[in-house]
Design a protein around this motif. Structure first.
Motif, PDB file in Angstrom:
ATOM      1  N   GLN A   8      30.164  54.043  31.757  1.00  0.00           N
ATOM      2  CA  GLN A   8      31.347  53.349  32.269  1.00  0.00           C
ATOM      3  C   GLN A   8      32.591  53.748  31.483  1.00  0.00           C
ATOM      4  OE1 GLN A   8      30.216  49.221  32.098  1.00  0.00           O
ATOM      5  NE2 GLN A   8      29.915  49.186  34.322  1.00  0.00           N
ATOM      6  N   THR A  12      35.849  55.561  32.960  1.00  0.00           N
ATOM      7  CA  THR A  12      37.193  55.032  32.734  1.00  0.00           C
ATOM      8  C   THR A  12      38.123  56.122  32.213  1.00  0.00           C
ATOM      9  OG1 THR A  12      36.332  52.830  32.319  1.00  0.00           O
ATOM     10  CG2 THR A  12      38.520  53.308  31.452  1.00  0.00           C
ATOM     11  N   CYS A  38      36.409  46.132  32.857  1.00  0.00           N
ATOM     12  CA  CYS A  38      35.006  46.124  33.246  1.00  0.00           C
ATOM     13  C   CYS A  38      34.094  46.528  32.085  1.00  0.00           C
ATOM     14  CB  CYS A  38      34.809  47.068  34.423  1.00  0.00           C
ATOM     15  SG  CYS A  38      33.127  47.158  35.015  1.00  0.00           S
ATOM     16  N   VAL A  39      34.524  47.497  31.290  1.00  0.00           N
ATOM     17  CA  VAL A  39      33.681  48.040  30.229  1.00  0.00           C
ATOM     18  C   VAL A  39      33.456  47.026  29.104  1.00  0.00           C
ATOM     19  CG1 VAL A  39      33.534  49.823  28.444  1.00  0.00           C
ATOM     20  CG2 VAL A  39      34.271  50.431  30.738  1.00  0.00           C
ATOM     21  N   ALA A 101      34.737  52.534  37.088  1.00  0.00           N
ATOM     22  CA  ALA A 101      33.926  51.892  36.046  1.00  0.00           C
ATOM     23  C   ALA A 101      32.794  51.073  36.658  1.00  0.00           C
ATOM     24  CB  ALA A 101      34.805  51.011  35.160  1.00  0.00           C
ATOM     25  N   ALA A 104      29.948  53.399  38.021  1.00  0.00           N
ATOM     26  CA  ALA A 104      29.394  54.368  37.079  1.00  0.00           C
ATOM     27  C   ALA A 104      27.866  54.353  37.119  1.00  0.00           C
ATOM     28  CB  ALA A 104      29.885  54.079  35.662  1.00  0.00           C
TER      29      ALA A 104
END
Length: 113
Positions: A8, A12, A38-39, A101, A104
Motif C-alpha cells: 500500500q 501511494t 489508508c496506509v 492504496a 493494492a
C-alpha cells in the motif's frame, strides 16, 4: 500482514508520482495524503493483530472485528481531517491516492511469498 502495508505504501508513492505528472504539486500532496489516510490505519491494524496473535490463546474474532471497525473509522476520520485542514486539496489527486492504496491488495497476488 506487513507485506500488504508495504504494498500500500508503494502504491501511494506511485499514486503521488502519477498525480504529480497530471495535477502538479497540489495533486501530488493530495494523493500522498489520500494514500496515507489508508496506509497508516492499516499499519496500526496489522501491528495490533500481530501482537494479538502472540498472546497466549492467540487472536480471536472479536479482536479482528473491533480492529477493523476502528480502522475504517480512522480512515474516514483522516480523510475528513485532510479535507478540512489542507486548503489546496485536489480531489482528483486525493482519490487517485486513496483508490490505489485501497486496491493494492490486487498487486499482492503478483508478489511471491
Amino acid at each position: 500482514m506487513f507485506k500488504m502495508v508495504f504494498l500500500q505504501l508503494g502504491a501511494t508513492i506511485a499514486a503521488t508520482a502519477i498525480a504529480a505528472v497530471f495535477f502538479g504539486l497540489r495533486g501530488a500532496v493530495s494523493a500522498a495524503l489520500g494514500g496515507l489516510s489508508c496506509v497508516l490505519p492499516n499499519a496500526f491494524f496489522a501491528l495490533r493483530l500481530h501482537f494479538a496473535a502472540k498472546r497466549p490463546g492467540g487472536a480471536n474474532v472479536a479482536v479482528f472485528f473491533i480492529g477493523e471497525f476502528f480502522k475504517i473509522a480512522s480512515i474516514v476520520g483522516l480523510l475528513v481531517l485532510v479535507e478540512r485542514s489542507y486548503e489546496g486539496l485536489h480531489w482528483g489527486g486525493l482519490f487517485i491516492g486513496l483508490i490505489l492504496a485501497l486496491k493494492a491488495n490486487l498487486f499482492a497476488f503478483m508478489v511471491k511469498t
